[in-house]
Design a protein around this motif. Structure first.
Motif, short mmCIF file in Angstrom:
data_model
loop_
_atom_site.label_atom_id
_atom_site.label_comp_id
_atom_site.label_asym_id
_atom_site.label_seq_id
_atom_site.Cartn_x
_atom_site.Cartn_y
_atom_site.Cartn_z
N UNK A 1 0.85 -1.18 0.00
CA UNK A 1 0.00 0.00 0.00
C UNK A 1 0.89 1.24 0.00
N UNK A 2 0.46 2.22 -0.73
CA UNK A 2 1.17 3.49 -0.80
C UNK A 2 0.87 4.33 0.44
N UNK A 3 1.88 4.94 1.04
CA UNK A 3 1.56 5.90 2.11
C UNK A 3 0.68 6.99 1.53
N UNK A 4 -0.33 7.39 2.25
CA UNK A 4 -1.28 8.37 1.74
C UNK A 4 -0.60 9.72 1.50
N UNK A 5 0.53 9.96 2.15
CA UNK A 5 1.25 11.22 1.97
C UNK A 5 2.13 11.21 0.72
N UNK B 1 -3.01 12.20 -5.18
CA UNK B 1 -3.39 13.61 -5.26
C UNK B 1 -4.13 14.06 -4.00
N UNK B 2 -4.17 15.36 -3.80
CA UNK B 2 -4.84 15.93 -2.62
C UNK B 2 -6.30 15.54 -2.52
N UNK B 3 -7.02 15.56 -3.64
CA UNK B 3 -8.44 15.21 -3.63
C UNK B 3 -8.62 13.74 -3.29
N UNK C 1 -9.89 9.29 0.48
CA UNK C 1 -9.45 8.06 1.16
C UNK C 1 -9.59 8.24 2.67
N UNK C 2 -9.17 9.36 3.18
CA UNK C 2 -9.28 9.60 4.63
C UNK C 2 -10.74 9.62 5.08
N UNK C 3 -11.61 10.20 4.25
CA UNK C 3 -13.03 10.25 4.59
C UNK C 3 -13.62 8.84 4.61
N UNK D 1 -18.00 8.82 -0.40
CA UNK D 1 -18.48 10.14 0.01
C UNK D 1 -19.26 10.90 -1.04
N UNK D 2 -19.04 10.61 -2.32
CA UNK D 2 -19.72 11.36 -3.36
C UNK D 2 -20.80 10.57 -4.07
N UNK D 3 -21.17 9.42 -3.50
CA UNK D 3 -22.23 8.61 -4.11
C UNK D 3 -23.56 9.30 -3.88
#
Length: 102
Positions: A1-5, A10-12, A17-19, A80-82
């Motif tokens: 897994x890629x670190x989220x940082x 991308x920022x969005x 992912x955090x949400x 979150x955007x569903x």
């Protein structure tokens, strides 16, 4: 897994992912499951689940789906955007996974 940082995330995407991960933690808590309980249901270690819930890593789709099944939730509940009619909301709706009896 890629670190989220990672700059590759991308920022969005990072925010989404955090949400999603925070919704998963909230669902687990609403259901009264500990990390150990969810670990037994998913086969994912409690430590890894904690990292997922904190949004530290961009998790694989297979991990996301295993957690959704462990929570008996439909994956769309965490998007979150569903559209609201599909479960996308400010918090998860905790609908059963497709194929499970309601």
């Amino acid at each position: 897994a890629l670190p989220i940082s990672s700059p590759a995330v991308s920022g969005t995407v990072r925010a989404d992912v955090r949400k999603i991960c925070s919704y998963m933690r909230e669902a687990r808590q609403i259901l009264g499951l500990s990390l150990a309980d969810l670990s037994r249901k998913t086969g994912i270690s409690p430590g890894a689940l904690s990292h997922v819930e904190s949004g530290q890593y961009d998790i694989q789709m297979s991990t996301f789906l295993r957690i959704c099944r462990g929570l008996d939730c439909d994956p769309s509940d965490f998007l979150p955007n569903a559209p609201a009619e599909r479960g996308g909301a400010a918090t998860p709706t905790l609908r059963p996974v497709v194929g499970n009896p309601e």
